[in-house]
Design a protein around this motif. Sequence first.
Motif, PDB file in Angstrom:
ATOM      1  N   LYS A  35      -9.309  -2.143 -16.071  1.00 10.20           N
ATOM      2  CA  LYS A  35      -8.048  -2.180 -17.132  1.00 10.20           C
ATOM      3  C   LYS A  35      -7.575  -0.928 -17.654  1.00 10.20           C
ATOM      4  O   LYS A  35      -6.384  -0.655 -17.603  1.00 10.20           O
ATOM      5  N   GLU A  36      -8.393   0.256 -17.627  1.00 10.40           N
ATOM      6  CA  GLU A  36      -7.971   1.301 -18.409  1.00 10.40           C
ATOM      7  C   GLU A  36      -7.458   2.185 -17.239  1.00 10.40           C
ATOM      8  O   GLU A  36      -6.373   3.062 -17.636  1.00 10.40           O
ATOM      9  N   ARG A  37      -7.830   1.941 -16.096  1.00 10.53           N
ATOM     10  CA  ARG A  37      -7.152   2.796 -14.634  1.00 10.53           C
ATOM     11  C   ARG A  37      -5.727   2.391 -14.743  1.00 10.53           C
ATOM     12  O   ARG A  37      -4.925   2.979 -14.615  1.00 10.53           O
ATOM     13  N   ARG A  38      -5.530   0.910 -14.789  1.00 13.86           N
ATOM     14  CA  ARG A  38      -4.304   0.623 -14.689  1.00 13.86           C
ATOM     15  C   ARG A  38      -3.407   1.067 -15.781  1.00 13.86           C
ATOM     16  O   ARG A  38      -2.181   1.086 -15.637  1.00 13.86           O
ATOM     17  N   ILE A  39      -3.829   0.945 -17.149  1.00 12.16           N
ATOM     18  CA  ILE A  39      -3.059   1.248 -18.110  1.00 12.16           C
ATOM     19  C   ILE A  39      -2.503   2.882 -17.890  1.00 12.16           C
ATOM     20  O   ILE A  39      -1.398   3.158 -18.100  1.00 12.16           O
ATOM     21  N   ARG A  40      -3.396   3.631 -17.605  1.00 14.51           N
ATOM     22  CA  ARG A  40      -2.889   4.988 -17.142  1.00 14.51           C
ATOM     23  C   ARG A  40      -2.157   5.107 -16.237  1.00 14.51           C
ATOM     24  O   ARG A  40      -1.038   5.964 -16.272  1.00 14.51           O
ATOM     25  N   ALA A  41      -2.556   4.337 -14.814  1.00 13.63           N
ATOM     26  CA  ALA A  41      -1.579   4.560 -13.913  1.00 13.63           C
ATOM     27  C   ALA A  41      -0.092   3.824 -14.234  1.00 13.63           C
ATOM     28  O   ALA A  41       1.003   4.626 -13.869  1.00 13.63           O
ATOM     29  N   MET A  42       0.014   3.129 -15.005  1.00 12.48           N
ATOM     30  CA  MET A  42       1.048   2.268 -15.404  1.00 12.48           C
ATOM     31  C   MET A  42       2.326   3.089 -16.146  1.00 12.48           C
ATOM     32  O   MET A  42       3.339   3.248 -16.181  1.00 12.48           O
TER      33      MET A  42
ATOM     34  N   LEU B 163       3.494   5.796 -13.540  1.00 15.26           N
ATOM     35  CA  LEU B 163       4.464   5.049 -13.010  1.00 15.26           C
ATOM     36  C   LEU B 163       6.001   4.870 -13.524  1.00 15.26           C
ATOM     37  O   LEU B 163       6.850   4.821 -12.973  1.00 15.26           O
ATOM     38  N   GLU B 164       5.894   4.402 -14.737  1.00 11.26           N
ATOM     39  CA  GLU B 164       6.990   4.197 -15.636  1.00 11.26           C
ATOM     40  C   GLU B 164       7.801   5.778 -15.847  1.00 11.26           C
ATOM     41  O   GLU B 164       8.931   5.522 -15.902  1.00 11.26           O
ATOM     42  N   GLU B 165       7.115   6.731 -16.060  1.00  6.21           N
ATOM     43  CA  GLU B 165       7.676   7.996 -16.152  1.00  6.21           C
ATOM     44  C   GLU B 165       8.422   8.433 -14.817  1.00  6.21           C
ATOM     45  O   GLU B 165       9.634   8.955 -14.913  1.00  6.21           O
ATOM     46  N   LEU B 166       8.002   7.792 -13.952  1.00  6.18           N
ATOM     47  CA  LEU B 166       8.670   8.286 -12.544  1.00  6.18           C
ATOM     48  C   LEU B 166       9.469   6.863 -11.908  1.00  6.18           C
ATOM     49  O   LEU B 166       9.814   6.936 -10.806  1.00  6.18           O
ATOM     50  N   ASN B 167       9.896   6.100 -12.904  1.00  7.26           N
ATOM     51  CA  ASN B 167      10.630   4.969 -12.658  1.00  7.26           C
ATOM     52  C   ASN B 167      10.070   3.985 -11.262  1.00  7.26           C
ATOM     53  O   ASN B 167      10.504   3.515 -10.397  1.00  7.26           O
ATOM     54  N   LEU B 168       8.679   3.918 -11.366  1.00  2.00           N
ATOM     55  CA  LEU B 168       7.989   3.146 -10.223  1.00  2.00           C
ATOM     56  C   LEU B 168       7.424   1.958 -10.688  1.00  2.00           C
ATOM     57  O   LEU B 168       6.606   1.339  -9.967  1.00  2.00           O
ATOM     58  N   GLU B 169       7.310   1.709 -11.860  1.00  2.00           N
ATOM     59  CA  GLU B 169       6.587   0.436 -12.528  1.00  2.00           C
ATOM     60  C   GLU B 169       6.870  -0.731 -11.735  1.00  2.00           C
ATOM     61  O   GLU B 169       6.092  -1.612 -11.891  1.00  2.00           O
ATOM     62  N   THR B 170       8.259  -1.018 -11.485  1.00  2.18           N
ATOM     63  CA  THR B 170       8.621  -2.315 -10.647  1.00  2.18           C
ATOM     64  C   THR B 170       7.678  -2.544  -9.209  1.00  2.18           C
ATOM     65  O   THR B 170       7.679  -3.190  -8.546  1.00  2.18           O
ATOM     66  N   ARG B 171       7.190  -1.223  -8.963  1.00  2.00           N
ATOM     67  CA  ARG B 171       6.387  -0.954  -7.556  1.00  2.00           C
ATOM     68  C   ARG B 171       5.098  -1.004  -7.546  1.00  2.00           C
ATOM     69  O   ARG B 171       4.265  -0.879  -6.645  1.00  2.00           O
ATOM     70  N   ALA B 172       4.640  -1.303  -8.867  1.00  2.00           N
ATOM     71  CA  ALA B 172       3.167  -1.145  -9.174  1.00  2.00           C
ATOM     72  C   ALA B 172       2.101  -1.904  -8.242  1.00  2.00           C
ATOM     73  O   ALA B 172       1.078  -1.467  -7.687  1.00  2.00           O
ATOM     74  N   ASP B 173       2.635  -3.140  -8.036  1.00  2.00           N
ATOM     75  CA  ASP B 173       1.684  -3.970  -7.199  1.00  2.00           C
ATOM     76  C   ASP B 173       2.086  -4.052  -5.620  1.00  2.00           C
ATOM     77  O   ASP B 173       1.714  -4.937  -4.900  1.00  2.00           O
ATOM     78  N   PHE B 174       3.098  -3.320  -5.457  1.00  2.00           N
ATOM     79  CA  PHE B 174       3.432  -3.285  -3.897  1.00  2.00           C
ATOM     80  C   PHE B 174       2.214  -2.515  -3.133  1.00  2.00           C
ATOM     81  O   PHE B 174       1.769  -1.708  -3.583  1.00  2.00           O
TER      82      PHE B 174
ATOM     83  N   ALA C 214      -1.531  12.764  -8.823  1.00  2.00           N
ATOM     84  CA  ALA C 214      -1.611  13.852  -8.935  1.00  2.00           C
ATOM     85  C   ALA C 214      -2.025  14.354 -10.492  1.00  2.00           C
ATOM     86  O   ALA C 214      -2.929  15.400 -10.781  1.00  2.00           O
ATOM     87  N   LEU C 215      -1.434  13.597 -11.270  1.00  2.00           N
ATOM     88  CA  LEU C 215      -1.331  13.985 -12.605  1.00  2.00           C
ATOM     89  C   LEU C 215      -2.384  12.975 -13.415  1.00  2.00           C
ATOM     90  O   LEU C 215      -2.460  13.272 -14.443  1.00  2.00           O
ATOM     91  N   ILE C 216      -2.812  11.885 -12.859  1.00  2.00           N
ATOM     92  CA  ILE C 216      -3.540  10.926 -13.453  1.00  2.00           C
ATOM     93  C   ILE C 216      -4.876  11.443 -14.322  1.00  2.00           C
ATOM     94  O   ILE C 216      -5.187  10.867 -15.283  1.00  2.00           O
TER      95      ILE C 216
ATOM     96  N   ARG D 279      15.987  15.642  -9.887  1.00  2.00           N
ATOM     97  CA  ARG D 279      15.935  16.138 -11.291  1.00  2.00           C
ATOM     98  C   ARG D 279      14.840  15.798 -12.315  1.00  2.00           C
ATOM     99  O   ARG D 279      14.293  16.324 -12.721  1.00  2.00           O
ATOM    100  N   MET D 280      14.383  14.434 -11.595  1.00  2.00           N
ATOM    101  CA  MET D 280      13.274  13.965 -12.583  1.00  2.00           C
ATOM    102  C   MET D 280      12.081  14.773 -12.277  1.00  2.00           C
ATOM    103  O   MET D 280      11.228  14.817 -13.211  1.00  2.00           O
ATOM    104  N   VAL D 281      11.782  14.902 -11.059  1.00  2.00           N
ATOM    105  CA  VAL D 281      10.245  15.367 -10.622  1.00  2.00           C
ATOM    106  C   VAL D 281      10.418  16.729 -11.206  1.00  2.00           C
ATOM    107  O   VAL D 281       9.473  17.421 -11.723  1.00  2.00           O
ATOM    108  N   ILE D 282      11.594  17.570 -11.150  1.00  2.00           N
ATOM    109  CA  ILE D 282      11.605  18.886 -12.042  1.00  2.00           C
ATOM    110  C   ILE D 282      11.412  18.824 -13.320  1.00  2.00           C
ATOM    111  O   ILE D 282      10.635  19.783 -13.969  1.00  2.00           O
ATOM    112  N   ASP D 283      11.957  17.859 -14.087  1.00  2.00           N
ATOM    113  CA  ASP D 283      11.729  17.812 -15.589  1.00  2.00           C
ATOM    114  C   ASP D 283      10.303  17.435 -15.757  1.00  2.00           C
ATOM    115  O   ASP D 283       9.777  17.925 -16.841  1.00  2.00           O
ATOM    116  N   ILE D 284       9.625  16.688 -14.910  1.00  2.00           N
ATOM    117  CA  ILE D 284       8.194  16.760 -15.245  1.00  2.00           C
ATOM    118  C   ILE D 284       7.307  17.760 -15.060  1.00  2.00           C
ATOM    119  O   ILE D 284       6.670  18.226 -15.895  1.00  2.00           O
ATOM    120  N   LEU D 285       7.750  18.712 -13.912  1.00  2.00           N
ATOM    121  CA  LEU D 285       7.218  19.973 -13.888  1.00  2.00           C
ATOM    122  C   LEU D 285       7.425  20.906 -14.865  1.00  2.00           C
ATOM    123  O   LEU D 285       6.515  21.594 -15.300  1.00  2.00           O
TER     124      LEU D 285
END
Length: 230
Positions: free
Chosen positions: A116-123, A126-137, A155-157, A178-184
């Motif tokens: 449960k905690e692993r999924r919370i952290r992963a989500m 994934l939201e920050e990287l606009n991938l939340e809709t692909r979480a279960d793919f 890498a950031l988990i 741009r998104m990845v550079i902003d994260i860096l």
Amino acid sequence: MIRVEKATKSYQSGKVKVRALNDVSLEVKKGEMAVLSGPSGSGKSTMLNVIGCLTRITGGRLWLADQEVSHFPDHFLAAIRREKIGFIFQQFNLLSGYSTWENVSLPLLPMGISEKERRIRAMKLLEELNLETRADFMANELSGGEQQRAAIARALINDPEIILADEPLSNIDTGHVRMVIDILRELKKKGKTIIVSSHDTQPSMASLVDRTVYFASGEISLQEELGEEL
């Protein structure tokens, strides 16, 4: 601080002995962002793997966080990788039999953290990287750019002190660069030490870089620090 002193790395290719690194010395201070630059085969990726404790040097010494780790046994190096280092691999290294969120959360498994905690952290990532809709793919259902962003999230988990990235922008469409550079940028603000291996530094990333180290034929040909050649 990361310090490499007179590092050499040799390996056998058939009957030929290849020296991937030749007497390389390098220092990256805590909170800095460094780029290792050079053509394919120049030694930059080998150096990244050495710093990440994925490859042992043949000769020389390596310090991470002011602790020499050159001769640490494998299980100690594995603990360092798990607890202190986040890797962004050029080839993603996602497991096709696992979902996106499961891949992102894999570094947390040895820590005994609940599913449960692993999924919370992963989500959250994934939201920050606009991938939340692909979480279960499944990982093999993602596009190349989506796989790269999933690899960044993984890498950031574990909130690592050191982030090592091999061509992190190479498979991302321009809309997400741009998104990845902003994260860096945010990671650097938090005091993370970031080392990027890249054959070509993005102009939009240049403002984040404290030093650029140019590799050629397994040696450092030039170092530049804040506009000053070393």
